[in-house]
Design a protein around this motif. Structure first.
Motif, PDB file in Angstrom:
ATOM      1  N   ASN A  40       0.798  -1.231   0.000  1.00 37.94           N
ATOM      2  CA  ASN A  40       0.000   0.000   0.000  1.00 37.94           C
ATOM      3  C   ASN A  40       0.831   1.281   0.000  1.00 37.94           C
ATOM      4  O   ASN A  40       0.537   2.209  -0.756  1.00 37.94           O
ATOM      5  N   PRO A  41       1.890   1.390   0.833  1.00 39.68           N
ATOM      6  CA  PRO A  41       2.623   2.659   0.865  1.00 39.68           C
ATOM      7  C   PRO A  41       3.458   2.933  -0.383  1.00 39.68           C
ATOM      8  O   PRO A  41       3.910   4.071  -0.561  1.00 39.68           O
TER       9      PRO A  41
ATOM     10  N   LEU B 259       7.596  -1.534   7.329  1.00 42.15           N
ATOM     11  CA  LEU B 259       8.736  -2.132   6.647  1.00 42.15           C
ATOM     12  C   LEU B 259       8.813  -1.800   5.164  1.00 42.15           C
ATOM     13  O   LEU B 259       9.879  -1.966   4.554  1.00 42.15           O
ATOM     14  N   ALA B 260       7.718  -1.359   4.571  1.00 42.43           N
ATOM     15  CA  ALA B 260       7.684  -1.172   3.122  1.00 42.43           C
ATOM     16  C   ALA B 260       8.780  -0.222   2.643  1.00 42.43           C
ATOM     17  O   ALA B 260       9.532  -0.534   1.702  1.00 42.43           O
ATOM     18  N   GLY B 261       8.882   0.945   3.278  1.00 44.02           N
ATOM     19  CA  GLY B 261       9.869   1.928   2.846  1.00 44.02           C
ATOM     20  C   GLY B 261      11.295   1.423   2.938  1.00 44.02           C
ATOM     21  O   GLY B 261      12.044   1.459   1.942  1.00 44.02           O
ATOM     22  N   PRO B 262      11.738   0.938   4.121  1.00 48.41           N
ATOM     23  CA  PRO B 262      13.112   0.437   4.217  1.00 48.41           C
ATOM     24  C   PRO B 262      13.417  -0.709   3.259  1.00 48.41           C
ATOM     25  O   PRO B 262      14.525  -0.774   2.700  1.00 48.41           O
ATOM     26  N   LEU B 263      12.470  -1.630   3.061  1.00 50.41           N
ATOM     27  CA  LEU B 263      12.716  -2.747   2.150  1.00 50.41           C
ATOM     28  C   LEU B 263      12.890  -2.266   0.719  1.00 50.41           C
ATOM     29  O   LEU B 263      13.790  -2.733  -0.003  1.00 50.41           O
ATOM     30  N   VAL B 264      12.051  -1.343   0.289  1.00 50.11           N
ATOM     31  CA  VAL B 264      12.160  -0.823  -1.079  1.00 50.11           C
ATOM     32  C   VAL B 264      13.468  -0.069  -1.260  1.00 50.11           C
ATOM     33  O   VAL B 264      14.154  -0.210  -2.285  1.00 50.11           O
TER      34      VAL B 264
ATOM     35  N   ARG C   9      10.404  -4.981  -5.871  1.00 50.51           N
ATOM     36  CA  ARG C   9       9.977  -6.381  -6.029  1.00 50.51           C
ATOM     37  C   ARG C   9      10.305  -7.233  -4.803  1.00 50.51           C
ATOM     38  O   ARG C   9       9.786  -8.348  -4.660  1.00 50.51           O
ATOM     39  N   SER C  10      11.143  -6.717  -3.905  1.00 49.43           N
ATOM     40  CA  SER C  10      11.413  -7.456  -2.668  1.00 49.43           C
ATOM     41  C   SER C  10      10.160  -7.599  -1.819  1.00 49.43           C
ATOM     42  O   SER C  10      10.080  -8.494  -0.973  1.00 49.43           O
TER      43      SER C  10
END
Length: 470
Positions: free
Chosen positions: A20-21, A142-147, A153-154
């Motif tokens: 979503n983010p 977690l979305a921001g740090p992972l991207v 795609r992670s």
């Protein structure tokens, strides 16, 4: 076994909000439009809403251990398709396949009821329900740090690894189901239920773009009413219903589902709209100009407190009763939403409101799951919890439509929403919270005990009463 079940639940819950983010990043990566990229969320929502109660019934009939693995395989397969998707159409299809994984939640509650010692069932269910809410919040955090670290795609590769691991572990660790509901599956009823859920949730999700007065929105809502009426008639007459209407009329069940519907209005709307609120530049008169990562961190207190409240609420519901727990949770929900509406000028105010919401939702959802499990027969656990999860989703769709309509009405053409849009929107969610607090008073006041939860070798009190009566 419990560790495997909790891993499965967390993997599914994480996927609810992980993308979503970062929809703008996906829009750019897939070279698509804003209206098309929102289908990545919509397809998952619709698919999960349709399949969650169906998978619950399949688990009750054919074995919760088997259907848990099917749900996890669907999550993994959908994640793989989305991770390698060359375009928006393939990614939407992958997200729809992921929605089949909604069966993880009712299977988890059913397996816990069947396999965990009776005295420990409430605590285990509380932890599972809390982890469900935590996963939704963790996805946003977690979305921001992972991207930033691994690429967009992670967000699909990592859940793929988690769900594949959980599926393999479940095959070896989760024992075959001891309680099963006899009878065939009423597939006509399943199709009718899928039809009215689709006709209801699709216009709720797309009405801000279509317009509430558009022929598509009105036509689908009318179809939802007709199909829901037909479904109810078919279920009432069926010797083997998909959802037993007698079960749904149990006071503890229908009142808990009513509270779930009204609380869901607030939860999913906060997840959906608060990140945009805090990312708004201060020049607009509100907001903090936060990045995606910073916006996720502002939601961290909610995630942490959800988990803590879910762990401890099982003990408190035994002492105080479900009605008192629901009343306290819904009251905290109203206070937190009032803070977001009228006291949001400083980051610490948002942090406090998020912590209060975490306590409210964590304790409420843990209590709901325990009440549902204690109120129905062991062979109905899957479908009963599937319906409860679905009711929350419908509430979330109603809340998102309500909040989206209010914010859109206060958004000038080509500009950012005005502060009043968020003020009125959060205030409307608070009003729904007040109704939830009133609905909590309808929940039966009997205090459950740890021994009241039927275990593997026990028959529910209602069944024993009928045996003695005969």
């Amino acid at each position: 076994m419990l560790a495997v079940v909790l891993l499965a639940v967390f993997s599914y819950a994480l996927l609810q909000s992980l993308v979503n983010p970062v929809l703008p990043r996906l829009q750019k990566d897939l070279h698509t439009t804003q209206s098309q990229v929102t289908w990545i969320v919509t397809a998952y929502l619709l698919s999960a809403s349709i399949f969650t109660p169906i998978m619950g019934r399949l688990g009750d009939r054919y074995g919760k251990d088997r259907i848990l693995i099917v749900a996890l395989v669907a999550l993994a397969a959908g994640s793989l398709v989305s991770a390698v998707a060359p375009g928006i159409g393939v990614m939407i299809a992958g997200r729809a396949v992921q929605g089949v994984g909604g069966g993880v939640l009712p299977m988890a509650f059913g397996i816990i009821r069947d396999e965990v010692p009776p005295g420990k069932v409430p605590a285990a269910i509380g932890a599972t329900a809390a982890l469900t809410a935590v996963g939704g919040g963790a996805g946003i955090v977690l979305a921001g740090p992972l991207v930033d670290a691994l690429g967009v795609r992670s967000l699909f590769w990592i859940p793929l690894a988690m769900t594949a691991l959980a599926a393999v572990a479940a095959h070896f660790v989760v024992p075959p189901s001891r309680s099963r509901q006899e009878g065939s599956i009423n597939w006509a009823s399943a199709l009718l239920m899928a039809g009215w859920l689709l006709a209801l949730l699709l216009p709720l999700a797309k009405a801000p773009a279509w317009g509430w007065s558009s022929p598509r929105a009105i036509g689908l809502l009318v179809a939802a009413v007709v199909l829901a009426g037909s479904w109810f008639v078919v279920e009432a007459r069926s010797p083997s219903p998909l959802v037993d209407m007698r079960m749904m009329r149990v006071p503890a069940v229908w009142t808990t589902n009513l509270v779930a519907l009204l609380l869901g209005i607030g939860l999913f709307s906060v997840f959906g709209f608060l990140p945009a609120f805090v990312q708004t530049p201060p020049e607009a008169g509100y907001g903090f100009g936060a990045s995606v990562t910073e916006a996720g961190l502002l939601l961290l207190p909610m995630t942490v407190m959800m988990f803590v409240a879910g762990l401890v609420s099982a003990r408190w519901v035994i002492r105080l009763g479900a009605r008192t727990m629901f009343a306290a949770s819904t009251t905290l929900n109203v206070i937190a939403l009032a803070m977001l509406a009228f006291e949001h000028d400083r980051p610490w105010q948002v942090l406090v409101a998020m912590a209060l919401l975490g306590v409210a939702f964590g304790s409420a959802f843990s209590t709901m799951s325990n009440v549902i499990v204690a109120a129905v027969r062991p062979e109905q656990t899957g479908v009963a919890n599937g319906v409860n999860v679905n009711v929350r989703t419908i509430g979330g769709s109603l809340g998102a439509a309500l909040m989206g309509g209010i914010v859109s009405a206060h958004t000038p053409a080509g500009g950012l929403p005005t502060e009043n849009g968020y003020v009125y929107g959060f205030a409307a969610l608070g009003a729904a919270g007040v109704i939830a607090a009133l609905a909590a008073l309808l929940v039966p006041g009997r205090k459950p005990t740890a021994d009241a939860v039927p275990g593997r070798h026990e028959r529910p009190a209602a069944v024993l009463h009928q045996v003695r009566k005969s």
